[in-house]
Design an enzyme around this catalytic site. Structure first.
Site, short mmCIF file in Angstrom:
data_model
loop_
_atom_site.label_atom_id
_atom_site.label_comp_id
_atom_site.label_asym_id
_atom_site.label_seq_id
_atom_site.Cartn_x
_atom_site.Cartn_y
_atom_site.Cartn_z
N GLU A 126 0.86 -1.11 -0.09
CA GLU A 126 -0.09 0.01 -0.11
C GLU A 126 0.87 1.14 0.13
O GLU A 126 2.11 1.13 0.39
CB GLU A 126 -0.87 -0.10 1.23
CG GLU A 126 -1.79 -1.19 1.02
CD GLU A 126 -2.75 -1.03 2.56
OE1 GLU A 126 -2.63 -0.36 3.42
OE2 GLU A 126 -3.53 -2.10 2.46
N ILE A 156 1.13 -2.81 -8.10
CA ILE A 156 0.83 -4.16 -7.93
C ILE A 156 1.15 -4.72 -9.41
O ILE A 156 0.62 -4.35 -10.62
CB ILE A 156 -0.72 -4.22 -7.86
CG1 ILE A 156 -0.94 -3.55 -6.47
CG2 ILE A 156 -1.30 -5.64 -7.87
CD1 ILE A 156 -0.38 -4.14 -5.48
N ARG A 267 36.37 -7.69 -28.55
CA ARG A 267 36.82 -6.41 -28.45
C ARG A 267 38.38 -6.52 -28.11
O ARG A 267 38.83 -7.01 -27.18
CB ARG A 267 36.20 -5.84 -26.99
CG ARG A 267 36.76 -4.30 -26.84
CD ARG A 267 35.95 -3.49 -27.70
NE ARG A 267 36.45 -2.05 -27.21
CZ ARG A 267 36.33 -0.90 -28.03
NH1 ARG A 267 36.04 -0.98 -29.31
NH2 ARG A 267 36.61 0.27 -27.42
N GLN A 335 30.81 -2.52 -17.11
CA GLN A 335 32.40 -2.09 -17.16
C GLN A 335 33.10 -3.04 -18.06
O GLN A 335 33.85 -2.29 -18.82
CB GLN A 335 32.90 -2.53 -15.59
CG GLN A 335 33.95 -1.97 -15.16
CD GLN A 335 33.76 -0.46 -15.10
OE1 GLN A 335 32.75 0.12 -14.97
NE2 GLN A 335 34.96 0.42 -15.10
N ILE A 336 32.86 -4.14 -18.39
CA ILE A 336 33.68 -4.76 -19.34
C ILE A 336 33.37 -4.39 -20.64
O ILE A 336 33.99 -4.27 -21.52
CB ILE A 336 33.21 -6.70 -19.25
CG1 ILE A 336 33.82 -7.02 -17.88
CG2 ILE A 336 33.67 -6.98 -20.51
CD1 ILE A 336 33.30 -8.31 -17.60
N GLU A 362 8.95 -8.38 -3.38
CA GLU A 362 9.08 -9.58 -2.69
C GLU A 362 9.93 -9.83 -1.27
O GLU A 362 10.39 -10.72 -0.98
CB GLU A 362 9.09 -10.80 -3.59
CG GLU A 362 8.15 -10.93 -4.68
CD GLU A 362 7.62 -12.12 -5.22
OE1 GLU A 362 7.94 -13.18 -4.57
OE2 GLU A 362 7.17 -12.34 -6.44
N THR A 364 12.68 -6.54 0.38
CA THR A 364 13.92 -5.65 0.19
C THR A 364 15.17 -6.46 0.68
O THR A 364 14.86 -7.62 1.77
CB THR A 364 13.95 -4.53 0.94
OG1 THR A 364 13.90 -4.72 2.31
CG2 THR A 364 12.96 -3.52 0.33
N SER A 365 16.35 -6.38 0.40
CA SER A 365 17.43 -7.12 0.98
C SER A 365 17.49 -6.95 2.59
O SER A 365 17.83 -7.84 3.12
CB SER A 365 18.87 -6.61 0.38
OG SER A 365 18.72 -7.04 -0.95
N1 COS Z 1 6.47 -17.84 6.77
C1 COS Z 1 5.39 -18.32 7.32
N2 COS Z 1 4.78 -17.61 8.39
C2 COS Z 1 5.18 -16.43 8.70
C3 COS Z 1 6.45 -15.75 8.10
C4 COS Z 1 6.90 -16.75 6.97
N3 COS Z 1 7.97 -16.07 6.28
N4 COS Z 1 6.54 -14.52 8.64
C5 COS Z 1 5.98 -14.69 9.60
N5 COS Z 1 4.86 -15.59 9.47
C6 COS Z 1 3.95 -15.89 10.60
C7 COS Z 1 4.48 -15.86 12.11
O1 COS Z 1 4.91 -17.03 12.55
C8 COS Z 1 3.44 -15.24 12.87
O2 COS Z 1 2.60 -16.24 13.16
P1 COS Z 1 1.62 -16.54 14.53
O3 COS Z 1 1.01 -15.16 14.92
O4 COS Z 1 1.27 -17.68 14.59
O5 COS Z 1 2.98 -16.43 15.64
C9 COS Z 1 2.65 -14.32 11.85
O6 COS Z 1 2.91 -14.80 10.67
C10 COS Z 1 3.04 -12.84 11.97
O7 COS Z 1 4.35 -12.88 12.01
P2 COS Z 1 5.35 -11.48 12.51
O8 COS Z 1 4.83 -11.12 14.05
O9 COS Z 1 6.68 -12.06 12.46
O10 COS Z 1 4.97 -10.42 11.76
P3 COS Z 1 5.82 -9.06 11.42
O11 COS Z 1 4.84 -7.95 11.36
O12 COS Z 1 6.88 -8.77 12.34
O13 COS Z 1 6.29 -9.68 9.93
C11 COS Z 1 8.13 -9.41 8.15
C12 COS Z 1 7.72 -8.74 9.55
C13 COS Z 1 9.35 -8.63 8.00
C14 COS Z 1 8.30 -10.81 8.12
C15 COS Z 1 7.06 -9.09 7.22
O14 COS Z 1 6.21 -7.91 7.57
C16 COS Z 1 7.40 -9.32 5.73
O15 COS Z 1 7.72 -10.26 5.03
N6 COS Z 1 7.57 -7.72 5.08
C17 COS Z 1 7.96 -7.69 3.84
C18 COS Z 1 6.63 -7.76 3.26
C19 COS Z 1 7.11 -8.07 1.38
O16 COS Z 1 7.92 -9.04 1.04
N7 COS Z 1 6.41 -7.22 0.53
C20 COS Z 1 6.71 -7.06 -0.69
C21 COS Z 1 5.43 -7.25 -1.48
S1 COS Z 1 4.91 -8.39 -2.45
S2 COS Z 1 6.06 -7.91 -4.09
#
Ligand code: COS
Length: 379
Positions: A126, A156, A267, A335-336, A362, A364-365
């Protein structure tokens, strides 16, 4: 875990030929038009590429993860936009249904996605929530046997061509536990699209906002039929998607290595091909080594996934390493090529811009680092 080596080899060969004979020659056109030629999309449909990871029961090819990354390595060898056309149907646009959908949701949507008759898309991000996915504010309020959705989804992928979105919205309180996943058809009342985003690279892949203004969907549109499960569905989808992206990065790195070797052989400077100059050789060697390391990572992680292991750490590590690695390889490739590498006449120019996105989407790093560290330190 590969079921039949011959079948996989034949699919890999078909995709490799298609990439080299049909897609690479169209790269310049995609750059110019910012669109994939319709005839090529049709050919992808014909090859079954829209349904590679959808189970055979639903009309897909039902590839294992190892098979899927093997094909992704091939597809990564050309402009990422070609892979993106089919990418959402194979990954983030269909996997929510596959992992958590009800039987009715699977029966309805998956056969359509498998044959590319509908395009699926994934709407999590979002305007104010990217990395902090658990904080999304798009709301879904229950209204009788419907939900009414309000909010905006940003960047999206494939939204301009999508027929259905796996869309995360808040049905409960704050935090990840209040999020549900919905299947929202493009033609739902109250759903509109923003203008197509103007991106740095990956021309031909279209992204835009998805805007929900009192958008009504039936209650059975909720994935798995249960509120509050949407964040976990999204995370499962992303675990898998991150490994796939890592494989695409390795495919792109291989292409950049091959382009660099070919250029360096031809080259001539200081009286001999630059491939014979040691400083150029060092760059070629580093790129080849890192590409090989990435390849080993994605294959090993895929094997673990197919063996039923939890691969949250491996998928995040592969995404982190491979997306950063292909950035370094692209930089060396330019560079090459010297000044030529900065010109649009050479593929490395668009790859340099294209691969930058892999470090962002999906997760960031930095998000991959957080996920890896959490996995390492969890009690
Ligand atoms: N796989 C499976 N389950 C997961 C998981 C994963 N990779 N990551 C978190 N969960 C689960 C947790 O186990 C937790 O479950 P319980 O409530 O049963 O304990 C629940 O989901 C909530 O997890 P958490 O408390 O870790 O949530 P956070 O808000 O702290 O999440 C991260 C942090 C960084 C993991 C998350 O926000 C994330 O992945 N962000 C990046 C988002 C992204 O990739 N965006 C790109 C958009 S798509 S192009």
């Amino acid at each position: 875990m590969i079921r039949d080596q011959d079948v996989l080899e034949s699919l890999r060969e078909t995709v490799r030929r298609f990439v080299r004979d049909r897609l690479i020659p169209a790269e310049a056109q995609v750059e110019n038009d910012n669109a994939i030629p319709a005839a090529l999309v049709e050919e992808m449909r014909g090859l079954g590429l829209f349904g590679m990871s959808i189970p055979e029961t639903y009309g897909g090819l039902g590839l294992t993860m190892e098979e899927e990354v093997t094909i992704a390595l091939e597809l990564g060898y050309t402009s990422p936009a070609f892979r993106s056309v089919i990418g959402t149907n194979n990954g983030i646009g269909s996997q929510g249904i596959i992992v958590d959908g009800t039987p009715a949701q699977k029966d309805y949507w998956l056969p359509l996605m498998a044959r590319g008759a509908v395009i699926g898309s994934f709407a999590l991000t979002e305007p104010d929530c990217g990395s902090d996915a658990g904080a999304i504010v798009t709301r879904a309020e229950r209204d009788g046997d419907h939900y009414v959705l309000n909010g905006t989804k940003r960047y999206i992928t494939n939204a301009p061509v999508a027929d259905v979105f796996t869309l995360m919205a808040r049905t409960g309180g704050p935090g990840p536990g209040g999020i549900s996943a919905f299947l929202v058809p493009r033609d739902s009342s109250g759903l509109s699209l923003g203008p197509v985003d103007k991106k740095m690279g990956q021309r031909g892949t279209r992204t835009c906002d998805v805007i929900l203004q009192d958008c009504r969907v039936p209650a059975e549109a909720i994935i798995g039929g249960q509120e509050g499960q949407g964040f976990k569905t999204a995370m499962k989808v992303l675990n898998r998607g991150r490994l796939h992206i890592a494989a695409v990065c390795v495919g792109a790195a291989q292409r950049l290595c091959d382009e660099s070797v070919s250029f360096a052989r031809n080259r001539v400077q200081f009286g001999k091909p630059i491939a014979e100059h040691q400083l150029v050789q060092a760059m070629l060697a580093d790129s080849a080594t890192e590409t090989f390391a990435g390849r080993c990572m994605v294959i090993e992680a895929a094997r673990r996934f197919d063996a039923g292991q939890r691969i949250i750490l491996e998928a995040a590590s592969a995404k982190l390493f491979c997306s950063e690695m292909v950035g370094r390889v692209a930089d060396r490739a330019v560079q090459i090529h010297g000044g030529a590498g900065y010109m649009q006449d050479y593929a490395v120019e668009h790859f340099f811009r294209d691969v930058r996105l892999f470090r962002l989407y999906e997760g960031t790093s930095q998000i991959q680092q957080i996920i890896i560290a959490r996995e390492l330190t969890a009690a």
